[in-house]
Scaffold this motif. Structure first.
Motif, PDB file in Angstrom:
ATOM      1  N   GLY A 161       0.801  -1.219   0.000  1.00  0.00           N
ATOM      2  CA  GLY A 161       0.000   0.000   0.000  1.00  0.00           C
ATOM      3  C   GLY A 161       0.835   1.270   0.000  1.00  0.00           C
ATOM      4  N   ARG A 162       2.154   1.154   0.135  1.00  0.00           N
ATOM      5  CA  ARG A 162       3.006   2.342   0.156  1.00  0.00           C
ATOM      6  C   ARG A 162       3.588   2.567  -1.234  1.00  0.00           C
ATOM      7  N   LYS A 163       3.606   3.840  -1.639  1.00  0.00           N
ATOM      8  CA  LYS A 163       4.122   4.193  -2.978  1.00  0.00           C
ATOM      9  C   LYS A 163       5.627   4.434  -2.911  1.00  0.00           C
ATOM     10  N   CYS A 164       6.300   4.143  -4.023  1.00  0.00           N
ATOM     11  CA  CYS A 164       7.724   4.458  -4.109  1.00  0.00           C
ATOM     12  C   CYS A 164       7.908   5.967  -3.976  1.00  0.00           C
ATOM     13  N   PRO A 165       8.930   6.463  -3.289  1.00  0.00           N
ATOM     14  CA  PRO A 165      10.104   5.720  -2.815  1.00  0.00           C
ATOM     15  C   PRO A 165      10.004   5.161  -1.393  1.00  0.00           C
ATOM     16  N   ILE A 166       8.789   5.175  -0.779  1.00  0.00           N
ATOM     17  CA  ILE A 166       8.698   4.749   0.628  1.00  0.00           C
ATOM     18  C   ILE A 166       9.233   3.318   0.860  1.00  0.00           C
ATOM     19  N   PRO A 167       8.851   2.320   0.029  1.00  0.00           N
ATOM     20  CA  PRO A 167       9.390   0.971   0.280  1.00  0.00           C
ATOM     21  C   PRO A 167      10.931   0.935   0.290  1.00  0.00           C
ATOM     22  N   ILE A 168      11.545   1.733  -0.591  1.00  0.00           N
ATOM     23  CA  ILE A 168      13.012   1.774  -0.666  1.00  0.00           C
ATOM     24  C   ILE A 168      13.581   2.442   0.588  1.00  0.00           C
ATOM     25  N   ILE A 169      12.894   3.483   1.040  1.00  0.00           N
ATOM     26  CA  ILE A 169      13.365   4.187   2.245  1.00  0.00           C
ATOM     27  C   ILE A 169      13.287   3.243   3.447  1.00  0.00           C
ATOM     28  N   MET A 170      12.182   2.481   3.537  1.00  0.00           N
ATOM     29  CA  MET A 170      12.032   1.525   4.648  1.00  0.00           C
ATOM     30  C   MET A 170      13.142   0.468   4.595  1.00  0.00           C
ATOM     31  N   LEU A 171      13.459   0.025   3.384  1.00  0.00           N
ATOM     32  CA  LEU A 171      14.512  -0.981   3.228  1.00  0.00           C
ATOM     33  C   LEU A 171      15.868  -0.417   3.657  1.00  0.00           C
ATOM     34  N   ALA A 172      16.157   0.803   3.183  1.00  0.00           N
ATOM     35  CA  ALA A 172      17.459   1.419   3.510  1.00  0.00           C
ATOM     36  C   ALA A 172      17.603   1.628   5.015  1.00  0.00           C
ATOM     37  N   GLU A 173      16.481   1.993   5.663  1.00  0.00           N
ATOM     38  CA  GLU A 173      16.516   2.238   7.107  1.00  0.00           C
ATOM     39  C   GLU A 173      16.778   0.969   7.909  1.00  0.00           C
ATOM     40  N   ARG A 174      16.233  -0.144   7.412  1.00  0.00           N
ATOM     41  CA  ARG A 174      16.190  -1.324   8.280  1.00  0.00           C
ATOM     42  C   ARG A 174      17.115  -2.466   7.868  1.00  0.00           C
ATOM     43  N   ILE A 175      17.790  -2.351   6.726  1.00  0.00           N
ATOM     44  CA  ILE A 175      18.603  -3.494   6.278  1.00  0.00           C
ATOM     45  C   ILE A 175      19.692  -3.837   7.291  1.00  0.00           C
ATOM     46  N   GLN A 221      19.441  -4.078  10.299  1.00  0.00           N
ATOM     47  CA  GLN A 221      18.922  -4.868  11.431  1.00  0.00           C
ATOM     48  C   GLN A 221      19.172  -6.371  11.249  1.00  0.00           C
ATOM     49  N   VAL A 222      19.550  -6.780  10.028  1.00  0.00           N
ATOM     50  CA  VAL A 222      19.920  -8.202   9.860  1.00  0.00           C
ATOM     51  C   VAL A 222      21.446  -8.289   9.785  1.00  0.00           C
ATOM     52  N   ALA A 223      21.973  -9.463  10.103  1.00  0.00           N
ATOM     53  CA  ALA A 223      23.420  -9.647  10.055  1.00  0.00           C
ATOM     54  C   ALA A 223      23.888  -9.626   8.600  1.00  0.00           C
ATOM     55  N   THR A 224      25.140  -9.297   8.378  1.00  0.00           N
ATOM     56  CA  THR A 224      25.713  -9.346   7.032  1.00  0.00           C
ATOM     57  C   THR A 224      25.510 -10.754   6.453  1.00  0.00           C
ATOM     58  N   GLY A 225      25.014 -10.820   5.235  1.00  0.00           N
ATOM     59  CA  GLY A 225      24.720 -12.119   4.629  1.00  0.00           C
ATOM     60  C   GLY A 225      23.268 -12.539   4.825  1.00  0.00           C
ATOM     61  N   GLY A 226      22.557 -11.842   5.697  1.00  0.00           N
ATOM     62  CA  GLY A 226      21.154 -12.164   5.959  1.00  0.00           C
ATOM     63  C   GLY A 226      20.234 -11.602   4.883  1.00  0.00           C
ATOM     64  N   VAL A 227      19.000 -12.127   4.851  1.00  0.00           N
ATOM     65  CA  VAL A 227      18.061 -11.730   3.801  1.00  0.00           C
ATOM     66  C   VAL A 227      16.903 -10.921   4.393  1.00  0.00           C
ATOM     67  N   VAL A 228      16.563  -9.820   3.722  1.00  0.00           N
ATOM     68  CA  VAL A 228      15.407  -8.994   4.078  1.00  0.00           C
ATOM     69  C   VAL A 228      14.350  -9.187   2.991  1.00  0.00           C
ATOM     70  N   ALA A 229      13.096  -9.384   3.394  1.00  0.00           N
ATOM     71  CA  ALA A 229      12.005  -9.450   2.420  1.00  0.00           C
ATOM     72  C   ALA A 229      11.225  -8.150   2.477  1.00  0.00           C
ATOM     73  N   HIS A 277      13.245 -10.143  -2.212  1.00  0.00           N
ATOM     74  CA  HIS A 277      14.265 -10.560  -1.252  1.00  0.00           C
ATOM     75  C   HIS A 277      15.628  -9.949  -1.571  1.00  0.00           C
ATOM     76  N   VAL A 278      16.229  -9.374  -0.525  1.00  0.00           N
ATOM     77  CA  VAL A 278      17.493  -8.653  -0.674  1.00  0.00           C
ATOM     78  C   VAL A 278      18.485  -9.192   0.350  1.00  0.00           C
ATOM     79  N   ARG A 279      19.710  -9.494  -0.100  1.00  0.00           N
ATOM     80  CA  ARG A 279      20.743  -9.949   0.840  1.00  0.00           C
ATOM     81  C   ARG A 279      21.657  -8.791   1.213  1.00  0.00           C
ATOM     82  N   ARG A 280      21.842  -8.611   2.515  1.00  0.00           N
ATOM     83  CA  ARG A 280      22.764  -7.573   2.981  1.00  0.00           C
ATOM     84  C   ARG A 280      24.192  -8.046   2.724  1.00  0.00           C
ATOM     85  N   ASN A 281      24.932  -7.268   1.949  1.00  0.00           N
ATOM     86  CA  ASN A 281      26.282  -7.693   1.555  1.00  0.00           C
ATOM     87  C   ASN A 281      27.379  -7.127   2.437  1.00  0.00           C
ATOM     88  N   TYR A 282      27.094  -6.078   3.189  1.00  0.00           N
ATOM     89  CA  TYR A 282      28.150  -5.469   4.001  1.00  0.00           C
ATOM     90  C   TYR A 282      27.551  -4.778   5.210  1.00  0.00           C
TER      91      TYR A 282
END
Lengths: 104, 377
Positions: free
Chosen positions: A38-52, A54-62, A99-104
């Motif tokens: 329900g959120r329009k771009c760029p909000i989903p990208i902003i949420m992803l950038a803010e929270r990636i 929170q997972v360990a390096t190598g972990g996956v965010v959906a 699905h996005v993997r945190r690389n660093y």
């Protein structure tokens, strides 16, 4: 990158999804799920950038999103930010789990 | 107000304005009739046709004037497909063609035809090998390729495509809307389309050129105007003005193109230096002289356009929230680049260095303010 395809030009991302992304269940369960439905771009990208981070390096965010722009923009963000776009899975209610993997 | 949206429409060229005013008085009569004023209108029309033909590398009897570039594309695509029905029903196009090409292709699909869309690189350039392969498949009736992309400026491999089409015996429609009057028309086209208001002519004039020997049949009801190719009464004064603008632009093209291209190089280099998290898209070298597009992460395209408008800059965007549809630009999608926060800057004739200095001066703070309003710092 190029794609050859047959069919209407203004294909839905759903059609692109069927062709480009794995239609099956994710191999690796995400460590974090961000609900941007329900959120329009760029909000989903902003949420992803803010929270990636929170997972360990190598972990996956959906990222769950249904704005058609997110289908292109999340993978493009991964490329610009040197993270990995693992795959995009269609959601039964519409939209995608991207699905996005945190690389660093 | 600095007008930086020439790719949408170029302001009327002074030569076109003079020609238009003169032709409104001299060329209003029906060019199909036989009395003096009519013959005068016909003479003006045929002179304009001869001039446009010479400038695009065609014969006068190959050139018809349409009511827009879009109409030229619709007639070019559907008319060639109709004329080539016996050869097959396959249409081949690039993924980043103007919507008029893709929409004509959809009409063809609804009528039972097939459209194959050839993908593009990250810079928006059609894969010439894949295009050639697709054109060579049996049953191909027509291939379409733009000279340059209207949203990102990337030049397309028209000469390679023309070679492949010639070898396969398939006509090639070249859509020159964005480059006519700015760059030489590439050789090898079978059907050529263009739009006068993009080169500084008036709105309401398109060009449809069909090479002698190319089979073409009107997809519309019969009408005897424009060698039976385009229905309806010709707008002679506008056509005269369009020819005058094309002549003037073609003479200026080299010097003005070089000047504008240097300004575009400056924007391409400076924007990523001044604004964090920006992607400049499109080919940096194989591009139109006057057009540059970039996308800013974490920014709404609409907010960016509104703020730039307030600061005195008219620019355009391919982001979904600024378009009439909710879908992002099919061009940016096909390239796989960011679709949000998108800005297209296209320089009209005479755009000044000062305009670009001011644009580069206001942009960073505008982007920063929009990001901060969304909580991005």
């Amino acid at each position: 990158m190029w794609r050859r395809r047959t069919g209407g030009a203004r294909r839905s991302p759903e059609a692109a999804q069927a062709e480009l992304a794995e239609p099956v269940q994710p191999v690796e369960p995400p460590a974090l799920t961000i609900d941007a439905l329900g959120r329009k771009c760029p909000i989903p990208i902003i949420m992803l950038a803010e929270r990636i981070n929170q997972v360990a390096t190598g972990g996956v965010v959906a990222v769950l999103a249904d704005d058609p722009a997110a289908f292109t923009d999340v993978p493009a963000w991964c490329r610009l930010k040197s993270h990995e776009h693992v795959a995009s899975y269609e959601l039964p209610q519409g939209g995608w789990s991207i699905h996005v993997r945190r690389n660093y | 107000m600095a007008y930086l949206d020439a790719a949408s429409t170029e302001p009327l060229h002074p030569a076109a304005r003079d020609a238009l005013l003169a032709a409104i008085d001299a060329g209003w009569a029906d060019p199909a009739r036989l009395y003096g004023t009519a013959r005068r209108a016909q003479m003006l029309l045929e002179r304009a046709r001869g001039e446009v033909a010479e400038l695009i590398g065609a014969r006068p009897d190959e050139v018809s004037f349409t009511s827009s570039g879009t109409q030229a594309v619709h007639l070019g695509v559907l008319g060639t497909l109709a004329g080539r029905r016996r050869a097959g029903t396959r249409l081949v196009t690039g993924a980043v063609e103007h919507s008029s090409v893709l929409h004509a292709g959809e009409v063809h699909e609804h009528a039972g035809g097939e459209m194959e869309i050839v993908g593009v690189s990250r810079t928006g350039r059609v894969d010439a090998g894949a295009f050639a392969e697709s054109v060579a498949r049996p049953g191909t009736a027509l291939a379409c390729l733009q000279t340059a992309n209207h949203e990102v400026g990337t030049l397309q491999p028209v000469e390679e495509a023309a070679r492949a089409c010639r070898e396969a015996g398939v006509p090639l429609l070249v859509d020159a809307a964005q480059s006519a009057g700015r760059l030489p028309i590439p050789e090898g086209w079978s059907v050529l389309t263009a739009s006068a208001h993009k080169w500084g002519g008036p709105a309401g004039v398109g060009v449809l050129a069909v090479r002698k020997g190319v089979r073409w049949r009107s997809p519309l009801p019969e009408d005897e105007r424009e060698r039976r190719r385009v229905p309806g009464f010709e707008n002679v004064p506008a056509i005269v003005a369009a020819a005058a603008a094309l002549r003037a632009r073609s003479e200026e093209a080299q010097a003005e193109g070089r000047r504008l291209s240097a300004l575009v190089d400056r924007i391409r280099a400076e924007v990523p230096r001044l604004v964090p998290d920006v992607e400049v898209v499109g080919d940096p070298v194989l591009r139109l002289p006057h057009l540059v597009t970039f996308s800013c992460l974490y920014v709404e395209g609409e907010a960016l356009l509104t703020e730039l408008d307030k600061a005195g800059f008219a620019v355009s965007s391919g982001s979904s929230c600024t378009a009439s549809t909710l879908r992002p630009s099919h061009v940016l999608e096909a390239m796989g680049v960011l679709t949000h926060g998108n800005v297209r800057v296209s320089l009209p004739r005479g755009a000044s260095e000062d305009d670009i200095d001011r644009f580069l001066a206001v942009l960073p703070d505008i982007v920063r303010r929009i990001r901060s309003s969304l909580g991005v710092h």
